[in-house]
Design a protein around this motif. Structure first.
Motif, PDB file in Angstrom:
ATOM      1  N   THR A  84       0.834  -1.175   0.113  1.00 28.35           N
ATOM      2  CA  THR A  84      -0.007  -0.235  -0.066  1.00 28.35           C
ATOM      3  C   THR A  84       0.731   1.246   0.105  1.00 28.35           C
ATOM      4  N   ASN A  85       2.026   0.952  -0.535  1.00 28.51           N
ATOM      5  CA  ASN A  85       2.748   2.228  -0.940  1.00 28.51           C
ATOM      6  C   ASN A  85       3.691   2.569   0.260  1.00 28.51           C
ATOM      7  N   GLU A  86       3.904   1.765   1.231  1.00 29.33           N
ATOM      8  CA  GLU A  86       4.934   2.098   2.120  1.00 29.33           C
ATOM      9  C   GLU A  86       6.464   2.166   1.795  1.00 29.33           C
ATOM     10  N   ASP A  87       7.151   2.735   2.545  1.00 31.50           N
ATOM     11  CA  ASP A  87       8.809   2.578   2.236  1.00 31.50           C
ATOM     12  C   ASP A  87       9.550   1.247   2.699  1.00 31.50           C
ATOM     13  N   LEU A  88       9.850   0.513   1.954  1.00 34.24           N
ATOM     14  CA  LEU A  88      10.419  -0.733   2.666  1.00 34.24           C
ATOM     15  C   LEU A  88      11.854  -0.803   3.153  1.00 34.24           C
ATOM     16  N   GLY A  89      12.478   0.080   2.902  1.00 37.45           N
ATOM     17  CA  GLY A  89      13.817   0.412   3.322  1.00 37.45           C
ATOM     18  C   GLY A  89      14.202   0.064   4.890  1.00 37.45           C
TER      19      GLY A  89
END
Length: 251
Positions: A84-89
């Motif tokens: 849902t368009n979160e940052d996966l870093g």
């Protein structure tokens, strides 16, 4: 570059189906994630706890129209993004994309979000996507395989420079018995879902993430391709549930 599917070296990970043909998302674990790895630091592992990270991987291809030639008919992007368009870093350390060998430097390494790369070409081929994680997450990796699609299906009409061909797959990467540091570090991050907790479990104290991304949901809302991303409502519901569980447990 031939307009065919080109086999890559032997597949040691788990191959997943495209979103159109998948009845439900698969739950995958990093390659060779076994009890032998978990027991290396037993006192810091959380038994009967599971962390799940919903992810989307895929490609988006734009027809170049009048700018197209025999060798470059499309511009395309391959990527791994939050469901849902979160940052996966906060979880992913780097992503390695293995392209067709006809490309210069066909093995590309992306070490920070957004985990993506863009190229131009005319042929469709299979891309190997290897996801590597931060040290406190897992010392293994996940291998995914995705077919780059440039040309629309017949029922979608003719090619257009305004509407891309998008193929995405939604899945959940599962980390059983995570380290205490990992859970504490991602405790309130919207990209992470904790679907199973033992009765009476107490969350560890939050751990700061000074050297990692701490962005949250909708961090890609300003991404130039955001308008074309597929909306995976199941992922959104999972993450809302995880957030509610964390709030209840911390209260």
């Amino acid at each position: 570059m031939p307009h065919t599917t080109t086999p890559l070296p032997s597949k040691t990970g788990i191959q997943l189906e495209d979103v159109e043909s998948a009845a439900k998302p698969q739950r995958i674990k990093p390659t060779d994630y076994t009890d032998n790895n978990i027991n290396q630091d037993e006192n810091k592992r959380l038994k009967d706890v599971e962390i799940s990270v919903p992810v989307v991987y895929g490609t988006m291809a734009f027809y170049l129209g009048k700018k197209a030639n025999e060798l470059q008919s499309h511009k395309w992007t391959v990527y791994v993004r939050g469901a849902t368009n979160e940052d996966l870093g906060v979880v992913i350390k780097q992503v390695v994309f293995q392209l067709h060998p006809s490309f210069d430097n066909p093995i590309r390494v992306v070490e920070s979000p957004p985990f993506e790369l863009s190229e131009c070409g005319w042929g469709e081929f299979e891309i190997c996507i290897s996801i590597l994680f931060h040290d406190d997450v897992c010392d293994k990796h996940v291998d995914l395989f995705h077919l780059l699609k440039l040309y629309p299906d017949a029922e979608s009409g003719p090619q257009s420079t305004k509407k891309p061909v998008v193929v995405e797959t939604y899945n959940e990467i599962v980390f059983p018995d995570p380290s205490e540091n990992f859970l504490a570090r991602v405790l309130n991050h919207p990209a992470v879902y904790v679907p199973r907790l033992p009765a009476g479990f107490n969350f560890p104290a939050p751990v700061p993430s000074p050297n990692m991304n701490v962005k949250g949901k909708d961090d890609t809302k300003n991404h130039p391709l955001n308008h074309w991303f597929i909306n995976f409502s199941e992922a959104d519901e999972l993450l809302k549930l995880a957030s509610a569980r964390q709030q209840i447990s911390l209260s």
